[in-house]
Design a protein around this motif. Structure first.
Motif, mmCIF file in Angstrom:
data_model
loop_
_atom_site.group_PDB
_atom_site.id
_atom_site.type_symbol
_atom_site.label_atom_id
_atom_site.label_comp_id
_atom_site.label_asym_id
_atom_site.label_seq_id
_atom_site.Cartn_x
_atom_site.Cartn_y
_atom_site.Cartn_z
ATOM 1 N N ILE A 1 29.994 86.812 67.525
ATOM 2 C CA ILE A 1 31.306 87.474 67.514
ATOM 3 C C ILE A 1 31.218 88.873 66.907
ATOM 4 C CG2 ILE A 1 32.139 86.511 65.288
ATOM 5 C CD1 ILE A 1 34.886 86.150 66.796
ATOM 6 N N ASP A 2 30.277 89.049 65.964
ATOM 7 C CA ASP A 2 30.116 90.376 65.351
ATOM 8 C C ASP A 2 29.676 91.420 66.383
ATOM 9 O OD1 ASP A 2 30.840 89.484 62.818
ATOM 10 O OD2 ASP A 2 28.816 88.748 62.436
ATOM 11 N N GLU B 1 39.174 76.336 54.449
ATOM 12 C CA GLU B 1 38.080 77.300 54.541
ATOM 13 C C GLU B 1 37.477 77.414 55.939
ATOM 14 O OE1 GLU B 1 37.256 79.047 51.648
ATOM 15 O OE2 GLU B 1 39.049 77.992 50.972
ATOM 16 N N ILE B 2 38.114 76.796 56.932
ATOM 17 C CA ILE B 2 37.524 76.826 58.276
ATOM 18 C C ILE B 2 37.837 78.161 58.944
ATOM 19 C CG2 ILE B 2 37.486 75.701 60.545
ATOM 20 C CD1 ILE B 2 38.439 73.140 59.106
ATOM 21 N N PRO B 3 36.836 78.964 59.269
ATOM 22 C CA PRO B 3 37.124 80.219 59.968
ATOM 23 C C PRO B 3 37.548 79.916 61.407
ATOM 24 C CG PRO B 3 34.796 80.092 59.294
ATOM 25 C CD PRO B 3 35.400 78.756 59.073
ATOM 26 N N GLU C 1 29.953 79.822 55.486
ATOM 27 C CA GLU C 1 29.912 81.067 54.710
ATOM 28 C C GLU C 1 29.113 80.903 53.423
ATOM 29 O OE1 GLU C 1 33.831 82.663 54.354
ATOM 30 O OE2 GLU C 1 33.876 83.152 56.486
ATOM 31 N N ALA D 1 32.276 73.997 59.832
ATOM 32 C CA ALA D 1 32.643 75.418 59.806
ATOM 33 C C ALA D 1 32.952 75.913 58.395
ATOM 34 C CB ALA D 1 33.853 75.652 60.708
ATOM 35 N N ASP D 2 33.578 75.049 57.573
ATOM 36 C CA ASP D 2 33.985 75.505 56.238
ATOM 37 C C ASP D 2 32.797 75.661 55.291
ATOM 38 O OD1 ASP D 2 33.591 72.786 56.291
ATOM 39 O OD2 ASP D 2 35.265 72.276 54.981
ATOM 40 N N VAL E 1 38.813 89.165 70.177
ATOM 41 C CA VAL E 1 37.790 89.091 71.224
ATOM 42 C C VAL E 1 37.639 87.671 71.762
ATOM 43 C CG1 VAL E 1 36.465 91.079 70.423
ATOM 44 C CG2 VAL E 1 35.967 88.825 69.464
ATOM 45 N N LYS F 1 25.424 80.743 54.398
ATOM 46 C CA LYS F 1 24.865 82.046 54.738
ATOM 47 C C LYS F 1 24.636 82.891 53.477
ATOM 48 C CE LYS F 1 27.147 85.144 57.259
ATOM 49 N NZ LYS F 1 28.003 85.638 58.334
ATOM 50 N N LEU G 1 40.510 71.205 66.816
ATOM 51 C CA LEU G 1 39.469 70.482 66.085
ATOM 52 C C LEU G 1 39.687 70.473 64.569
ATOM 53 C CD1 LEU G 1 36.280 71.599 68.000
ATOM 54 C CD2 LEU G 1 37.287 69.343 67.984
ATOM 55 N N SER H 1 40.919 71.152 55.269
ATOM 56 C CA SER H 1 40.116 72.171 54.605
ATOM 57 C C SER H 1 40.681 73.535 54.970
ATOM 58 C CB SER H 1 38.658 72.075 55.063
ATOM 59 O OG SER H 1 37.973 73.242 54.683
ATOM 60 N N ASP I 1 25.956 84.326 64.771
ATOM 61 C CA ASP I 1 27.346 84.779 64.886
ATOM 62 C C ASP I 1 27.453 85.923 65.900
ATOM 63 O OD1 ASP I 1 29.510 83.577 63.790
ATOM 64 O OD2 ASP I 1 29.322 84.523 61.823
ATOM 65 N N ARG J 1 39.577 75.492 69.144
ATOM 66 C CA ARG J 1 39.192 75.520 67.727
ATOM 67 C C ARG J 1 40.318 74.998 66.845
ATOM 68 N NH1 ARG J 1 34.632 78.126 66.268
ATOM 69 N NH2 ARG J 1 35.367 78.526 64.169
ATOM 70 N N ILE K 1 31.434 82.066 67.308
ATOM 71 C CA ILE K 1 31.670 81.930 65.875
ATOM 72 C C ILE K 1 31.262 80.499 65.544
ATOM 73 C CG2 ILE K 1 34.077 81.247 66.175
ATOM 74 C CD1 ILE K 1 34.737 83.013 63.716
ATOM 75 N N ILE K 2 31.014 80.214 64.264
ATOM 76 C CA ILE K 2 30.489 78.891 63.918
ATOM 77 C C ILE K 2 31.402 77.759 64.437
ATOM 78 C CG2 ILE K 2 31.514 79.091 61.581
ATOM 79 C CD1 ILE K 2 28.267 77.184 62.260
ATOM 80 N N PRO K 3 30.885 76.780 65.188
ATOM 81 C CA PRO K 3 31.720 75.695 65.696
ATOM 82 C C PRO K 3 32.418 74.946 64.562
ATOM 83 C CG PRO K 3 29.585 75.653 66.750
ATOM 84 C CD PRO K 3 29.498 76.652 65.649
ATOM 85 N N VAL K 4 33.650 74.509 64.817
ATOM 86 C CA VAL K 4 34.423 73.843 63.772
ATOM 87 C C VAL K 4 33.742 72.547 63.346
ATOM 88 C CG1 VAL K 4 36.643 72.824 63.183
ATOM 89 C CG2 VAL K 4 36.579 74.841 64.596
#
Lengths: 266, 73
Positions: free
Chosen positions: B56-57, A125-127, B19, B15-16, A52, B22, A64, A123, B54, A61, B2-5
């Motif tokens: 995006i969900d 873990e960055i989504p 989660e 961003a890391d 999406v 939350k 960054l 890292s 969020d 993204r 989505i969460i900014p980097v």
């Protein structure tokens, strides 16, 4: 010039520089911010993206994400033999391929696979994006060295800040031990110690002067040393913080040398 | 979305940490304590996590992915 390391973590360094002026401290800070190169994704080819999220946003993204940088292994594109066209000496390819099954899947920075095992996201873990069932993402990205002057994503630091060394002094003859200053201090620097007000951890003082305002007898004075600076360097993960300071000092030295050479040729 | 980097103001990677933030806040912990533990001391970075929604969900409810059956035909 004397440097004392106060505190060192894996991602930040805190140190004291004595015997320099503001101009030097600021030059060092600005060198770390804008002149020190670091790796970042600069070009992205989106082969398939049914998520999406727009391709542009995805590319932004990816850009960054801080990448671990080995400064000796890569050239800046403008200084490379390939004249900036992009070769293995100034560019690193990363690929990302992910498809969601019957469940929602989150794409993380650790899913990026790099051509060079040393250049990986700092890292994992960055989504990056969330994929709904059966959505697919195939991306090819090119990372290169760049400087903060060009784009903030190339900065190897998050924050570099310096402040004067605070000097908190309490005049015992004027102090009436009311304790108002102890209450007012947001950093808990002043302490009522028996019958006198003493100071602790004065380096934490933010020089807000709340204590000076509270003190009716005018016993407290906040001053600063004009030739000492407390630096706080926070790395984005691209380079270790001590390497950032060392490399920045080298770059600054080189630039000063160049300037002097030019001035001498006039 | 989505969460900014990174933090918009200082550029720290946030961003890391989202989660974990939350998850722990949902378990009933004080957000201020969680943020301190995650190493987000400046208010610019703290607001990145605190004020994030969020979206995006919600977007994914309208996802136009092809189902595996449709792909074959």
């Amino acid at each position: 010039m004397e440097i004392t390391i106060i505190h060192k973590q894996s991602d930040a360094i805190h140190f004291l520089v004595e015997g320099v002026d503001v101009a030097f401290a600021n030059a060092l800070r600005r060198t770390m911010l804008t002149r020190l190169p670091a790796m970042a994704i600069d070009e992205v080819i989106v082969i398939e993206n049914t998520s999406v999220m727009y391709d542009e946003m995805l590319a932004h993204r990816l850009g960054l994400i801080p990448l671990i940088t080995k400064l000796d292994d890569y050239n800046l594109p403008q200084e490379c033999d390939c004249e900036g066209k992009g070769c293995s000496l100034c560019q690193c390819t990363l690929t990302l391929e992910k498809e969601a099954g019957d469940q929602e899947t989150v794409v993380y920075s650790r899913d990026l696979s790099s051509q060079d095992p040393k250049v990986v996201p700092a890292s994992g873990e960055i989504p990056i994006v969330k994929l709904a069932p059966h959505q697919r993402l195939i991306v090819e990205a090119y990372a290169r060295l760049g400087t903060g002057a060009e784009n903030a994503k190339f900065q190897p630091v998050a924050t570099v800040a310096y402040k004067y060394v605070p000097v908190v002094s309490v005049d015992k003859t004027k102090c009436d031990r009311c304790g108002a200053c102890v209450e007012a201090c947001p950093k808990k620097i002043l302490k009522l110690d028996g019958d006198k007000v003493s100071t602790q951890n004065t380096l934490d003082c933010s020089m807000c002067e709340a204590c000076v305002q509270e003190c009716e007898s005018g016993a407290i004075t906040i001053d600063s040393k004009k030739d000492s600076f407390l630096f706080k360097v926070e790395s984005s993960g691209a380079l270790p913080p001590d390497e950032i300071v060392e490399r920045a000092a080298d770059i600054l030295k080189e630039r000063v040398r160049e300037a002097l050479e030019f001035a001498g040729s006039l | 979305m989505i969460i900014p980097v990174r933090c918009f103001t200082c550029g720290k990677v946030v961003a890391d940490k989202y989660e974990q933030f939350k998850r722990e806040v949902r378990q009933g912990e004080d957000p201020a304590v969680v943020l301190d533990r995650l190493g987000l001391h400046r208010y610019c970075c703290r607001r990145m996590l605190l004020s994030h929604v969020d979206v995006i969900d919600s977007f994914m409810a309208f996802a136009t992915s092809e189902s595996p059956g449709a792909k074959q035909s």
